[in-house]
Motif scaffolding. Sequence first.
Motif, PDB file in Angstrom:
ATOM      1  N   LEU A   9      -7.604  25.152   0.903  1.00  0.00           N
ATOM      2  CA  LEU A   9      -8.346  24.633   2.211  1.00  0.00           C
ATOM      3  C   LEU A   9      -7.480  25.173   3.529  1.00  0.00           C
ATOM      4  O   LEU A   9      -6.509  25.011   3.644  1.00  0.00           O
ATOM      5  CB  LEU A   9      -8.291  23.270   1.979  1.00  0.00           C
ATOM      6  N   ASP A  10      -8.524  25.589   4.317  1.00  0.00           N
ATOM      7  CA  ASP A  10      -8.053  26.472   5.528  1.00  0.00           C
ATOM      8  C   ASP A  10      -7.268  25.011   6.270  1.00  0.00           C
ATOM      9  O   ASP A  10      -7.623  24.158   6.493  1.00  0.00           O
ATOM     10  CB  ASP A  10      -8.667  26.728   6.589  1.00  0.00           C
ATOM     11  N   PHE A  11      -6.048  25.065   6.445  1.00  0.00           N
ATOM     12  CA  PHE A  11      -5.246  24.003   7.281  1.00  0.00           C
ATOM     13  C   PHE A  11      -5.265  24.706   8.995  1.00  0.00           C
ATOM     14  O   PHE A  11      -4.059  25.304   9.251  1.00  0.00           O
ATOM     15  CB  PHE A  11      -3.799  23.897   6.904  1.00  0.00           C
ATOM     16  N   ASP A  12      -6.063  24.404   9.407  1.00  0.00           N
ATOM     17  CA  ASP A  12      -6.361  25.448  10.855  1.00  0.00           C
ATOM     18  C   ASP A  12      -6.429  24.276  11.884  1.00  0.00           C
ATOM     19  O   ASP A  12      -6.157  23.084  11.731  1.00  0.00           O
ATOM     20  CB  ASP A  12      -7.679  26.133  10.999  1.00  0.00           C
ATOM     21  N   ARG A  13      -6.755  24.737  13.057  1.00  0.00           N
ATOM     22  CA  ARG A  13      -6.752  23.738  14.334  1.00  0.00           C
ATOM     23  C   ARG A  13      -7.720  22.747  14.040  1.00  0.00           C
ATOM     24  O   ARG A  13      -7.294  21.521  14.365  1.00  0.00           O
ATOM     25  CB  ARG A  13      -7.067  24.714  15.418  1.00  0.00           C
ATOM     26  N   ASP A  14      -8.766  22.961  13.566  1.00  0.00           N
ATOM     27  CA  ASP A  14      -9.796  21.819  13.534  1.00  0.00           C
ATOM     28  C   ASP A  14      -9.363  20.931  12.373  1.00  0.00           C
ATOM     29  O   ASP A  14      -9.321  19.636  12.583  1.00  0.00           O
ATOM     30  CB  ASP A  14     -10.990  22.637  12.928  1.00  0.00           C
ATOM     31  N   LEU A  15      -8.664  21.236  11.165  1.00  0.00           N
ATOM     32  CA  LEU A  15      -8.304  20.398  10.184  1.00  0.00           C
ATOM     33  C   LEU A  15      -7.161  19.616  10.640  1.00  0.00           C
ATOM     34  O   LEU A  15      -6.919  18.218  10.566  1.00  0.00           O
ATOM     35  CB  LEU A  15      -7.926  20.894   8.857  1.00  0.00           C
ATOM     36  N   THR A  65       3.993  21.345  11.396  1.00  0.00           N
ATOM     37  CA  THR A  65       4.104  20.809   9.954  1.00  0.00           C
ATOM     38  C   THR A  65       5.553  21.466   9.226  1.00  0.00           C
ATOM     39  O   THR A  65       5.671  21.340   8.129  1.00  0.00           O
ATOM     40  CB  THR A  65       3.166  22.119   9.139  1.00  0.00           C
ATOM     41  N   LEU A  66       6.561  21.691  10.213  1.00  0.00           N
ATOM     42  CA  LEU A  66       7.971  21.932   9.749  1.00  0.00           C
ATOM     43  C   LEU A  66       8.358  20.782   9.124  1.00  0.00           C
ATOM     44  O   LEU A  66       8.923  21.055   7.926  1.00  0.00           O
ATOM     45  CB  LEU A  66       8.836  22.260  10.761  1.00  0.00           C
ATOM     46  N   ILE A  99      -6.491  15.104  11.199  1.00  0.00           N
ATOM     47  CA  ILE A  99      -5.341  14.565  10.959  1.00  0.00           C
ATOM     48  C   ILE A  99      -4.549  13.816  12.157  1.00  0.00           C
ATOM     49  O   ILE A  99      -3.739  14.396  12.474  1.00  0.00           O
ATOM     50  CB  ILE A  99      -4.284  15.294   9.841  1.00  0.00           C
ATOM     51  N   LYS A 100      -4.878  12.542  12.559  1.00  0.00           N
ATOM     52  CA  LYS A 100      -4.460  12.028  13.727  1.00  0.00           C
ATOM     53  C   LYS A 100      -2.847  11.736  13.853  1.00  0.00           C
ATOM     54  O   LYS A 100      -2.388  11.943  14.860  1.00  0.00           O
ATOM     55  CB  LYS A 100      -5.250  10.917  14.222  1.00  0.00           C
ATOM     56  N   SER A 101      -2.463  11.708  12.537  1.00  0.00           N
ATOM     57  CA  SER A 101      -1.033  11.483  12.482  1.00  0.00           C
ATOM     58  C   SER A 101      -0.187  12.738  12.869  1.00  0.00           C
ATOM     59  O   SER A 101       1.030  12.400  13.549  1.00  0.00           O
ATOM     60  CB  SER A 101      -0.620  11.173  11.194  1.00  0.00           C
ATOM     61  N   TYR A 102      -0.930  13.748  13.182  1.00  0.00           N
ATOM     62  CA  TYR A 102      -0.079  15.080  13.835  1.00  0.00           C
ATOM     63  C   TYR A 102      -0.180  15.029  15.032  1.00  0.00           C
ATOM     64  O   TYR A 102       0.656  15.835  15.663  1.00  0.00           O
ATOM     65  CB  TYR A 102      -0.644  16.352  12.905  1.00  0.00           C
ATOM     66  N   ASP A 103      -1.056  14.309  15.898  1.00  0.00           N
ATOM     67  CA  ASP A 103      -0.861  14.466  17.386  1.00  0.00           C
ATOM     68  C   ASP A 103      -1.202  15.880  17.876  1.00  0.00           C
ATOM     69  O   ASP A 103      -0.441  16.081  18.623  1.00  0.00           O
ATOM     70  CB  ASP A 103       0.286  13.689  18.055  1.00  0.00           C
ATOM     71  N   MET A 156       0.642  -1.194  -0.081  1.00  0.00           N
ATOM     72  CA  MET A 156      -0.174   0.247  -0.053  1.00  0.00           C
ATOM     73  C   MET A 156       1.003   1.205   0.061  1.00  0.00           C
ATOM     74  O   MET A 156       1.875   1.233   0.726  1.00  0.00           O
ATOM     75  CB  MET A 156      -0.886   0.043   1.152  1.00  0.00           C
ATOM     76  N   SER A 157       0.630   2.342  -0.754  1.00  0.00           N
ATOM     77  CA  SER A 157       1.136   3.647  -0.829  1.00  0.00           C
ATOM     78  C   SER A 157       1.221   4.208   0.549  1.00  0.00           C
ATOM     79  O   SER A 157       0.243   4.251   1.160  1.00  0.00           O
ATOM     80  CB  SER A 157       0.612   4.433  -2.061  1.00  0.00           C
ATOM     81  N   GLU A 158       2.126   5.013   0.690  1.00  0.00           N
ATOM     82  CA  GLU A 158       2.309   5.876   1.644  1.00  0.00           C
ATOM     83  C   GLU A 158       1.911   7.372   1.225  1.00  0.00           C
ATOM     84  O   GLU A 158       2.125   7.522   0.050  1.00  0.00           O
ATOM     85  CB  GLU A 158       3.293   5.978   2.401  1.00  0.00           C
ATOM     86  N   HIS A 159       1.449   8.152   2.053  1.00  0.00           N
ATOM     87  CA  HIS A 159       1.172   9.669   1.582  1.00  0.00           C
ATOM     88  C   HIS A 159       1.746  10.724   2.730  1.00  0.00           C
ATOM     89  O   HIS A 159       2.000  10.275   3.747  1.00  0.00           O
ATOM     90  CB  HIS A 159      -0.297   9.823   1.482  1.00  0.00           C
ATOM     91  N   ILE A 160       2.098  11.838   2.137  1.00  0.00           N
ATOM     92  CA  ILE A 160       2.886  12.854   2.899  1.00  0.00           C
ATOM     93  C   ILE A 160       2.083  14.327   2.602  1.00  0.00           C
ATOM     94  O   ILE A 160       1.615  14.473   1.671  1.00  0.00           O
ATOM     95  CB  ILE A 160       4.280  13.078   2.531  1.00  0.00           C
ATOM     96  N   VAL A 161       2.201  15.027   3.779  1.00  0.00           N
ATOM     97  CA  VAL A 161       1.863  16.477   4.091  1.00  0.00           C
ATOM     98  C   VAL A 161       2.993  17.022   4.141  1.00  0.00           C
ATOM     99  O   VAL A 161       3.754  16.815   5.017  1.00  0.00           O
ATOM    100  CB  VAL A 161       0.986  16.731   5.029  1.00  0.00           C
ATOM    101  N   ILE A 162       3.310  18.042   3.313  1.00  0.00           N
ATOM    102  CA  ILE A 162       4.539  18.709   3.347  1.00  0.00           C
ATOM    103  C   ILE A 162       4.476  20.238   3.076  1.00  0.00           C
ATOM    104  O   ILE A 162       3.433  20.784   2.501  1.00  0.00           O
ATOM    105  CB  ILE A 162       5.564  18.310   2.242  1.00  0.00           C
ATOM    106  N   THR A 163       5.275  21.075   3.911  1.00  0.00           N
ATOM    107  CA  THR A 163       5.140  22.504   3.674  1.00  0.00           C
ATOM    108  C   THR A 163       6.301  23.077   2.818  1.00  0.00           C
ATOM    109  O   THR A 163       7.178  22.546   2.662  1.00  0.00           O
ATOM    110  CB  THR A 163       5.607  23.192   5.229  1.00  0.00           C
ATOM    111  N   TYR A 164       5.783  24.033   1.793  1.00  0.00           N
ATOM    112  CA  TYR A 164       6.450  24.921   1.085  1.00  0.00           C
ATOM    113  C   TYR A 164       6.588  26.216   1.376  1.00  0.00           C
ATOM    114  O   TYR A 164       5.414  26.868   2.174  1.00  0.00           O
ATOM    115  CB  TYR A 164       6.293  24.396  -0.194  1.00  0.00           C
ATOM    116  N   SER A 165       7.495  27.142   0.770  1.00  0.00           N
ATOM    117  CA  SER A 165       7.382  28.501   1.024  1.00  0.00           C
ATOM    118  C   SER A 165       6.868  29.405   0.115  1.00  0.00           C
ATOM    119  O   SER A 165       7.514  29.312  -1.181  1.00  0.00           O
ATOM    120  CB  SER A 165       8.748  28.981   1.371  1.00  0.00           C
TER     121      SER A 165
END
Length: 167
Positions: free
Chosen positions: A107-113, A145-146, A117-121, A1-10
């Motif tokens: 998409l707002d990446f706020d406290r709620d969202l 998100t760093l 995403i439980k992976s962020y803890d 199964m593929s893994e997926h990533i959320v990544i920050t950019y500037s």
Amino acid sequence: MSEHIVITYSAEKANEGHVDPNFTQLVYGDSGRKGNVLKKHLNVGSYIFFNARIGNKRYITAYFYVEKMLLKGDHDEEIGSLNCSAKEDEVIILGSRSFSKVLTIPLDFDRDLIGKIKSYDADNNYFENKKVSGIKELEAIKDKTLNPKVITEEEKEMLIKLCKNRG
């Protein structure tokens, strides 16, 4: 199964001429520690979600379905033919034109969202502890998100659904 990533950019770096990710060409590259995360966790069929701070908020702005991954030393000729900033990097992701999406309404990446995403803890306790330390919500989200975050298949599906009808 593929893994997926959320990544920050500037977003600021794009204004300075380093356009990476390149949402027109659906190309993203990275090196060093972040490049190693890409190499270790992504393959054809993975999704990579991009987030950036714009003004006083953080947003998910796009996602790529990984169609191809190019590695310096293995794919130098193809990397050399790229016409974008990512060609300088060690690991380059090419997104699928059919399954990637650049959001015209980010998409707002706020406290709620981030809490969903439980992976962020990043539950309410996390934000309350940051608040007690004098750290505001945007800074607390930035702290989480760093580094690139590997997310579950369910979290990927949730993000894709939330991005629907946004571009």
